[in-house]
Scaffold this motif. Structure first.
Motif, mmCIF file in Angstrom:
data_model
loop_
_atom_site.group_PDB
_atom_site.id
_atom_site.type_symbol
_atom_site.label_atom_id
_atom_site.label_comp_id
_atom_site.label_asym_id
_atom_site.label_seq_id
_atom_site.Cartn_x
_atom_site.Cartn_y
_atom_site.Cartn_z
ATOM 1 N N GLY A 25 0.729 -1.042 -0.005
ATOM 2 C CA GLY A 25 0.099 -0.300 -0.525
ATOM 3 C C GLY A 25 0.354 1.393 -0.222
ATOM 4 O O GLY A 25 0.594 2.440 0.128
ATOM 5 N N LEU A 26 2.392 1.347 -0.510
ATOM 6 C CA LEU A 26 2.706 2.493 -0.469
ATOM 7 C C LEU A 26 3.570 2.782 -1.962
ATOM 8 O O LEU A 26 3.093 2.349 -2.796
ATOM 9 C CB LEU A 26 4.438 1.729 0.565
ATOM 10 C CG LEU A 26 4.087 1.473 2.105
ATOM 11 C CD1 LEU A 26 4.733 0.675 2.766
ATOM 12 C CD2 LEU A 26 3.369 3.010 2.665
ATOM 13 N N ALA A 27 3.716 3.468 -1.988
ATOM 14 C CA ALA A 27 4.911 3.823 -2.980
ATOM 15 C C ALA A 27 6.340 4.607 -3.060
ATOM 16 O O ALA A 27 6.643 4.731 -2.093
ATOM 17 C CB ALA A 27 4.274 5.262 -3.831
ATOM 18 N N PRO A 28 7.429 3.869 -4.192
ATOM 19 C CA PRO A 28 8.787 4.042 -3.382
ATOM 20 C C PRO A 28 9.088 5.566 -3.859
ATOM 21 O O PRO A 28 9.601 5.894 -4.848
ATOM 22 C CB PRO A 28 9.550 3.283 -4.723
ATOM 23 C CG PRO A 28 8.304 3.084 -6.096
ATOM 24 C CD PRO A 28 7.541 3.282 -4.900
ATOM 25 N N ALA A 29 8.499 6.193 -3.001
ATOM 26 C CA ALA A 29 8.610 7.929 -3.232
ATOM 27 C C ALA A 29 9.866 8.642 -3.087
ATOM 28 O O ALA A 29 10.208 9.395 -3.573
ATOM 29 C CB ALA A 29 7.698 8.424 -2.243
ATOM 30 N N LEU A 84 6.416 -0.602 -10.464
ATOM 31 C CA LEU A 84 4.664 -0.463 -10.202
ATOM 32 C C LEU A 84 4.682 -2.782 -9.898
ATOM 33 O O LEU A 84 3.393 -2.784 -8.949
ATOM 34 C CB LEU A 84 4.579 -0.771 -11.313
ATOM 35 C CG LEU A 84 4.242 0.308 -11.777
ATOM 36 C CD1 LEU A 84 3.612 0.302 -13.515
ATOM 37 C CD2 LEU A 84 3.049 1.218 -11.356
ATOM 38 N N THR A 85 5.184 -3.398 -10.041
ATOM 39 C CA THR A 85 5.417 -4.894 -9.973
ATOM 40 C C THR A 85 5.295 -5.269 -9.147
ATOM 41 O O THR A 85 4.994 -6.759 -8.414
ATOM 42 C CB THR A 85 5.506 -5.430 -11.192
ATOM 43 O OG1 THR A 85 6.903 -6.062 -11.401
ATOM 44 C CG2 THR A 85 4.721 -5.316 -12.734
ATOM 45 N N ALA A 86 6.381 -5.364 -7.980
ATOM 46 C CA ALA A 86 7.018 -5.675 -7.386
ATOM 47 C C ALA A 86 7.906 -6.845 -7.324
ATOM 48 O O ALA A 86 7.579 -7.511 -6.555
ATOM 49 C CB ALA A 86 6.242 -6.334 -6.484
ATOM 50 N N GLU A 87 8.472 -7.299 -9.178
ATOM 51 C CA GLU A 87 8.629 -8.705 -8.954
ATOM 52 C C GLU A 87 10.217 -8.464 -8.232
ATOM 53 O O GLU A 87 10.927 -7.229 -8.891
ATOM 54 C CB GLU A 87 8.773 -9.119 -10.057
ATOM 55 C CG GLU A 87 7.478 -9.099 -11.572
ATOM 56 C CD GLU A 87 7.859 -8.574 -12.732
ATOM 57 O OE1 GLU A 87 7.870 -9.582 -13.383
ATOM 58 O OE2 GLU A 87 7.145 -7.303 -13.097
ATOM 59 N N ALA A 88 10.657 -9.534 -8.264
ATOM 60 C CA ALA A 88 12.330 -9.632 -8.221
ATOM 61 C C ALA A 88 12.769 -10.039 -8.978
ATOM 62 O O ALA A 88 12.419 -10.818 -9.809
ATOM 63 C CB ALA A 88 12.227 -11.010 -6.142
ATOM 64 N N PHE A 89 14.281 -9.534 -8.894
ATOM 65 C CA PHE A 89 14.851 -10.010 -10.084
ATOM 66 C C PHE A 89 16.409 -10.118 -9.514
ATOM 67 O O PHE A 89 16.701 -9.961 -8.254
ATOM 68 C CB PHE A 89 14.954 -8.397 -10.829
ATOM 69 C CG PHE A 89 14.733 -7.252 -10.516
ATOM 70 C CD1 PHE A 89 16.570 -6.774 -10.626
ATOM 71 C CD2 PHE A 89 14.138 -6.522 -10.079
ATOM 72 C CE1 PHE A 89 16.698 -5.313 -9.821
ATOM 73 C CE2 PHE A 89 14.493 -5.465 -10.085
ATOM 74 C CZ PHE A 89 15.542 -4.753 -9.758
ATOM 75 N N ASP A 90 17.454 -10.320 -10.986
ATOM 76 C CA ASP A 90 18.490 -10.635 -9.838
ATOM 77 C C ASP A 90 19.983 -9.651 -10.420
ATOM 78 O O ASP A 90 19.131 -8.803 -11.021
ATOM 79 C CB ASP A 90 19.606 -12.448 -10.750
ATOM 80 C CG ASP A 90 18.855 -12.799 -12.605
ATOM 81 O OD1 ASP A 90 19.050 -11.081 -12.610
ATOM 82 O OD2 ASP A 90 18.986 -13.561 -13.079
ATOM 83 N N ALA A 91 20.467 -10.075 -10.227
ATOM 84 C CA ALA A 91 22.062 -8.894 -10.672
ATOM 85 C C ALA A 91 22.625 -8.817 -11.496
ATOM 86 O O ALA A 91 22.783 -7.867 -12.397
ATOM 87 C CB ALA A 91 23.137 -9.863 -9.659
ATOM 88 N N ALA A 92 22.224 -9.944 -12.601
ATOM 89 C CA ALA A 92 22.383 -9.491 -14.126
ATOM 90 C C ALA A 92 21.640 -8.652 -14.690
ATOM 91 O O ALA A 92 21.674 -7.867 -15.699
ATOM 92 C CB ALA A 92 22.250 -10.735 -14.977
ATOM 93 N N GLU A 93 19.792 -8.479 -14.290
ATOM 94 C CA GLU A 93 19.000 -7.474 -14.935
ATOM 95 C C GLU A 93 19.014 -6.712 -14.439
ATOM 96 O O GLU A 93 19.153 -5.496 -14.642
ATOM 97 C CB GLU A 93 17.829 -8.119 -13.897
ATOM 98 C CG GLU A 93 16.703 -7.493 -14.716
ATOM 99 C CD GLU A 93 15.720 -7.302 -16.057
ATOM 100 O OE1 GLU A 93 15.170 -6.361 -16.147
ATOM 101 O OE2 GLU A 93 17.224 -7.700 -17.289
#
Length: 245
Positions: free
Chosen positions: A127-131, A151-160
């Motif tokens: 319920g927050l934003a990366p303000a 927007l999606t809060a997906e996790a990603f790795d170091a290469a990305e």
């Protein structure tokens, strides 16, 4: 109480280690204050050419301490102090980085990570934003990638993370990869480093001053909202928030 930030010295380099494993180096009022104090001490030492910011445990920083959060204005002050420091600040990451921790990573001038690191902007699921953290990050990140991951809060790795501009480099051995970087900084003049950092960090500094008050206020409003209370409660109760489909 044990120190939350440890400072160690090597030739021309001060390493600041976040050491609050009980809350995965979350941004509590105490950790933010300790980091600001350690930065000020290193900044005042003429023998220091650069600072390395790293961590104990498997998490660089998990974001805001949801039980005892730092005031948004204090976190903003920390980001500004890193951006304004006339010495380069390098992030050394070997674990997870979440939410506000990504702002701490993003404001660093150079960021290096190991293969087991992972990243996620988890704010929208609470319920927050990366303000506040958007200020050091948006000038550095690929715009399309920033929109997706914010927007999606997906996790990603170091290469990305490296592909989208969050990291400078990633490697199997992060310390080996940092050796030539630190060697170059040790040979640089203090005046040269300060003037060059002013150039490379100009967009981040501008954002932190132009938008700081507005986005700090927005962050406070969101944390005080009913949706955020539900999101944070759901996180502690290990359940889905009421709005999840």
């Amino acid at each position: 109480m044990a120190p939350l930030v440890h400072a160690t010295q090597a030739t021309g380099v001060t390493t600041l280690t976040l050491d609050s494993p009980a809350n995965r180096n979350a941004l509590s009022a105490e950790l933010v204050a300790a980091t600001r104090a350690a930065l000020a001490t290193a900044a005042a030492d003429p023998a220091v050419r650069a600072l390395v910011l790293t961590h104990t445990g498997n998490t660089f920083c998990s974001g805001a301490d949801l039980k005892s959060p730092s005031a948004p204005a204090d976190f903003l002050a920390l980001l500004r102090e890193i951006a304004e420091l006339p010495k380069p600040v390098l992030a050394r990451v070997t674990g997870h980085v979440r939410a506000g921790g990504l702002g701490l990573l993003g404001v660093c001038d150079i960021a290096a990570a190991g293969p087991k690191s992972s990243y996620a902007f988890t704010e929208t699921h609470l319920g927050l934003a990366p303000a506040v953290i958007s200020m050091p990050l948006l000038p550095r990140l690929d715009p399309r990638a920033a929109a997706r991951y914010f927007l999606t809060a997906e996790a990603f790795d170091a290469a990305e993370a490296a592909r989208i501009g969050l990291l400078t480099l990633h490697a199997e051995d992060v310390d080996e990869a940092l050796e030539p970087v630190l060697a170059g900084l040790r040979k640089a003049s203090p005046q040269g480093l300060a003037a060059t950092k002013a150039l490379t960090a100009a967009a981040v500094r501008e954002a932190l001053y132009r938008d700081g008050a507005r986005l700090t206020e927005l962050s406070g409003q969101l944390f005080a909202s009913a949706e955020a209370r539900e999101g944070i409660t759901a996180r502690f109760e290990r359940r889905e928030p009421s709005w999840a489909l």
